[in-house]
Design a protein around this motif. Sequence first.
Motif, mmCIF file in Angstrom:
data_model
loop_
_atom_site.group_PDB
_atom_site.id
_atom_site.type_symbol
_atom_site.label_atom_id
_atom_site.label_comp_id
_atom_site.label_asym_id
_atom_site.label_seq_id
_atom_site.Cartn_x
_atom_site.Cartn_y
_atom_site.Cartn_z
ATOM 1 N N ARG A 78 -60.743 -6.593 55.252
ATOM 2 C CA ARG A 78 -60.620 -7.693 54.734
ATOM 3 C C ARG A 78 -60.660 -7.635 53.881
ATOM 4 O O ARG A 78 -60.903 -6.775 52.417
ATOM 5 C CB ARG A 78 -62.446 -7.741 54.997
ATOM 6 C CG ARG A 78 -62.656 -9.183 54.972
ATOM 7 C CD ARG A 78 -64.144 -9.711 55.590
ATOM 8 N NE ARG A 78 -65.001 -9.047 55.369
ATOM 9 C CZ ARG A 78 -66.195 -9.494 54.108
ATOM 10 N NH1 ARG A 78 -65.223 -10.669 53.525
ATOM 11 N NH2 ARG A 78 -66.369 -8.850 54.218
ATOM 12 N N PHE A 94 -65.598 -8.508 61.592
ATOM 13 C CA PHE A 94 -63.961 -9.649 61.406
ATOM 14 C C PHE A 94 -64.554 -10.423 61.644
ATOM 15 O O PHE A 94 -63.854 -11.935 60.492
ATOM 16 C CB PHE A 94 -63.480 -8.419 61.869
ATOM 17 C CG PHE A 94 -62.054 -9.103 61.052
ATOM 18 C CD1 PHE A 94 -61.035 -8.685 59.824
ATOM 19 C CD2 PHE A 94 -61.259 -10.011 61.916
ATOM 20 C CE1 PHE A 94 -60.311 -8.952 59.151
ATOM 21 C CE2 PHE A 94 -59.888 -10.315 61.262
ATOM 22 C CZ PHE A 94 -59.550 -9.741 59.537
ATOM 23 N N THR A 98 -63.814 -14.273 59.912
ATOM 24 C CA THR A 98 -62.765 -15.277 59.977
ATOM 25 C C THR A 98 -62.580 -15.794 61.401
ATOM 26 O O THR A 98 -61.582 -16.688 61.550
ATOM 27 C CB THR A 98 -61.410 -14.400 60.012
ATOM 28 O OG1 THR A 98 -61.470 -13.023 60.896
ATOM 29 C CG2 THR A 98 -61.214 -13.276 58.543
ATOM 30 N N ASP A 140 -55.442 -12.086 55.739
ATOM 31 C CA ASP A 140 -55.884 -11.431 56.285
ATOM 32 C C ASP A 140 -55.990 -11.349 58.055
ATOM 33 O O ASP A 140 -55.495 -10.485 58.954
ATOM 34 C CB ASP A 140 -57.678 -11.387 56.355
ATOM 35 C CG ASP A 140 -58.935 -11.104 54.892
ATOM 36 O OD1 ASP A 140 -57.490 -10.160 54.149
ATOM 37 O OD2 ASP A 140 -59.675 -10.840 54.387
#
Length: 382
Positions: A78, A94, A98, A140
Amino acid sequence: PEHAFTAAQTTIPTLTKCCPNTNPKRHWSAEEVFFTPGNNDGPHNAIFVEQDNGTKAWARLLIDNSIVTNSLGWNYTRTLSEGEEIKNVSQVDFFRHTGYYVKKLPYLRGPPCVGNGDDNQCGGCFAIITNTNLGLHHFDQMQALYADLERIEGNQGIAYLLGHHPWIAPKMIPSRYQHLMRGVLSGHIHQAETTTPPPELFTQVPAISQNAEDTAFYIAKIASSSSSPSSEDQYRISVDYNRDLFVYQGEAGAAPNSTMWQLRDQGGSENHRSHHQKLMLIIIGSVAVLTLIIIGVIVAIIRRYQRHRLSQWGSVNNLEPSVTTVEEVRTAERLPHRHHLRQQHQVEEEEEEEEETLGSPLATSRTFALQNHPNQLNTASQ
């Protein structure tokens, strides 16, 4: 609206628990539920884009209910706003930042592995859930997607991709990994379409909310063929609008009735789509008629202006020309200038004739007499 999510930390969990009949975990296990972030799941287009209250509330709810887990053991990198990288980020962490995550489908083994592979590690069908609120080029998310496609390919698995926006999700798969894909699904526009041919295999899924273009849902039959284990047509999600769509027959705005769903090829109507198509035809026809009327009015105004201009021109020049076009108006305005030119040309012709007359033999002799014998001319005159 954003003000509706100021208390999102408590609002979103409360809304998902208030109606037990609509709670997905009542009908499916957590591993069978796939939450895809959309543009209206929080402040518009903002869910899992920033760490706002709506994002945190959804993340906590889905993680606490084991819909998003670290079961695959995959890690990611990240990037912070300052450019610093954090490595070995877990699936859950994560996802918190996101909205992206991957799950292995529990009841689909996928094509058999080639070679001596461990059934627990080799093959399998994976659902890749993307956050299209981040757009097509979020660093990312795209790095994680490429890494996961590489993992799936290495495991001899196959994949399905889910993304809310239909103009983003189908473009996220690089051609390098297209052979792994068995389906791409999007929503957002509230209508259904038949799955596109391979290799895209894109399905536009409908909405189950009332007043949608298609208040409906698909049921896809996913089959495998033991006769051709390496064939890429196995495990495809391919549905047809006229055969696989369950349409809601209830009236929009009325209380939902779970008995009102009907398979379309068994008599299910086109729901709201036919109504909207008729409405669009009426709107297009009305716009076309209005456009013709406006054009007619403009033409009438122009012709009226031309007549008025000609009337003024005729009164100034004491004429009553019959002129109906702009070109004729311009021609008429040039008439006085042409008349003046003709008069000037006539004067020039008369002067030329006079000069020719002065240049005759008689005129020449008389001029010679005046120059050489002035006295004789005076005597003759006396």
